[in-house]
Write an enzyme that holds these catalytic residues in place. Structure first.
Site, short mmCIF file in Angstrom:
data_model
loop_
_atom_site.label_atom_id
_atom_site.label_comp_id
_atom_site.label_asym_id
_atom_site.label_seq_id
_atom_site.Cartn_x
_atom_site.Cartn_y
_atom_site.Cartn_z
N ASN A 16 0.96 -1.34 0.24
CA ASN A 16 -0.10 -0.03 0.36
C ASN A 16 0.68 1.65 0.10
O ASN A 16 1.61 1.39 1.06
CB ASN A 16 -1.12 0.30 0.92
CG ASN A 16 -2.09 0.94 1.06
OD1 ASN A 16 -1.99 2.20 0.30
ND2 ASN A 16 -2.94 1.54 2.96
N LYS A 18 -0.01 4.16 -0.45
CA LYS A 18 -0.28 5.23 0.21
C LYS A 18 -0.64 6.51 -1.31
O LYS A 18 0.59 6.33 -2.23
CB LYS A 18 0.44 5.56 1.37
CG LYS A 18 -0.44 4.27 2.70
CD LYS A 18 -0.17 4.88 3.65
CE LYS A 18 -0.40 3.47 4.70
NZ LYS A 18 -0.20 3.64 6.42
N HIS A 105 -9.52 1.21 4.71
CA HIS A 105 -8.10 2.13 5.26
C HIS A 105 -8.70 2.64 6.41
O HIS A 105 -9.07 3.48 6.19
CB HIS A 105 -7.72 2.20 4.65
CG HIS A 105 -5.42 2.19 5.03
ND1 HIS A 105 -5.23 2.72 6.52
CD2 HIS A 105 -4.82 1.13 4.90
CE1 HIS A 105 -3.97 2.66 5.89
NE2 HIS A 105 -4.51 1.52 5.64
N GLU A 107 -6.97 4.89 7.41
CA GLU A 107 -6.35 6.49 7.00
C GLU A 107 -7.96 7.08 7.39
O GLU A 107 -8.18 8.29 6.82
CB GLU A 107 -5.24 6.26 6.31
CG GLU A 107 -4.51 6.31 6.98
CD GLU A 107 -2.79 5.78 6.36
OE1 GLU A 107 -3.65 6.12 5.08
OE2 GLU A 107 -1.82 5.49 7.03
N GLU A 177 -6.02 -4.88 9.81
CA GLU A 177 -5.15 -3.98 10.85
C GLU A 177 -5.22 -2.97 11.57
O GLU A 177 -5.90 -1.92 11.34
CB GLU A 177 -4.86 -3.10 9.18
CG GLU A 177 -4.19 -3.02 8.44
CD GLU A 177 -3.39 -2.69 7.19
OE1 GLU A 177 -2.55 -2.36 6.80
OE2 GLU A 177 -4.30 -1.18 7.03
N GLY A 183 1.93 2.10 10.75
CA GLY A 183 3.24 2.89 10.79
C GLY A 183 4.04 3.69 11.80
O GLY A 183 4.87 4.70 12.01
N SER A 223 2.50 -1.99 10.95
CA SER A 223 4.13 -2.48 10.61
C SER A 223 5.32 -3.58 10.45
O SER A 223 5.95 -4.31 11.14
CB SER A 223 4.68 -2.04 12.27
OG SER A 223 4.64 -0.36 11.93
P1 PGA Z 1 2.32 0.52 8.20
O1 PGA Z 1 1.16 0.59 6.71
O2 PGA Z 1 3.17 -1.11 6.66
O3 PGA Z 1 3.44 1.14 7.32
O4 PGA Z 1 2.17 0.16 8.99
C1 PGA Z 1 0.44 -0.31 6.91
C2 PGA Z 1 -0.24 -0.24 5.61
O5 PGA Z 1 -1.14 0.79 6.83
O6 PGA Z 1 -1.49 -0.84 5.50
#
Ligand code: PGA
Length: 260
Positions: A16, A18, A105, A107, A177, A183, A223
């Site tokens: 992803n 982003k 997601h 976010e 997630e 992140g 992560s």
């Molecule tokens: P990350 O993000 O691996 O940077 O924690 C995962 C995601 O948001 O899909």
């Protein structure tokens, strides 16, 4: 491997990106991934690249003919079409030969106020246009601390997916997630992740039966990286990962695809 066939449980590593990478940077990254991937034997792992909408066509063409690679959009609109300036419909995305769309997601839930109810409409649009939703669920830190994570995830599944008939639910990927792990560098332990993945499969099984629940790929995200992927992917109910930060580095992404 056919990526556009109706879904059976598969090992999947989905990147992803982003809101990162210009088109040139994205093309460079994909070319690097493809070069590195040649020396690894991961044909049985479906690699999906969740790229910005502006890159879908170009990156889709780079991956053409590579049956173990596919491209995903990171979002699509919940209506079929109309006066929604700036928005992109599932039908438009499908017309660029894309087979997957990330839906819900955290976010998008957090910054764009996407609710379970709205996400149900997005899931419908994605399915109606012949694509597979990668539906994201997961609790916040506060919810985890209050021990509400099971209830939160259960509602996210019920309110967004449970109107779907069997033939549609089979054509879906789920990503768990935990928001507190995205992140942040803090990963769920493999025990925590396996516990909730098994819970998700149990909920799906209660509603749709064992056979269908067992056929759905459930990915872990938050992560997930080169160091922890192996342990996470070894869990019986974890079928791969949804990878943010580490998917922006070709060497890391490819190493994660060989962590099964
Ligand atoms: P990350 O993000 O691996 O940077 O924690 C995962 C995601 O948001 O899909």
């Amino acid at each position: 491997m056919q990526v556009n066939q109706k879904y059976m449980r598969k090992k999947i590593v989905a990147g992803n990106w982003k809101m990162n990478n210009t088109l040139d940077e994205g093309v460079f990254l994909v070319e690097k991934i493809l070069n590195l991937q040649e020396s690894t034997a991961t044909d049985d792992v479906l690699k999906i690249l969740g790229v910005p909408s502006t890159h879908l066509s170009v990156i889709g063409s780079l991956l053409k003919g590579k049956a173990d690679f596919s491209v995903a959009a990171q979002n699509s609109h919940h209506e079929e079409k109309g006066a929604y300036t700036g928005e992109i419909s599932a039908r438009m995305i499908a017309s660029t030969n894309v087979h997957f769309v990330i839906v819900g997601h955290s976010e998008r839930r957090q910054y764009f106020n996407e609710t379970n109810e709205l996400l149900a409409k997005k899931v419908n649009q994605v399915l109606e246009n012949g694509m597979t939703p990668i539906y994201c669920v997961g609790e916040s830190l506060e919810q985890r601390k209050k021990n509400e994570h099971f209830d939160v995830v259960k509602s996210q599944l019920q309110e967004t997916l449970f109107h779907l008939p069997e033939e549609d639910i089979k054509n879906l990927v789920i990503a768990y997630e935990p928001v507190w792990a995205i992140g942040t560098g803090e990963t769920a332990t493999s025990e925590q992740a396996q516990e909730i993945h098994a819970f998700i499969r149990g909920i799906l099984s209660d509603k749709y039966g064992n056979v269908i629940a067992d056929s759905i790929s459930i990915l872990y995200g938050g992560s997930c990286n080169v160091t922890n992927a192996k342990e996470l992917f070894a869990c019986p109910d974890i079928d791969g990962g949804l990878i943010g930060g580490a998917s922006l580095k070709a060497t890391d992404f490819v190493a994660i695809t060989s962590s099964f």
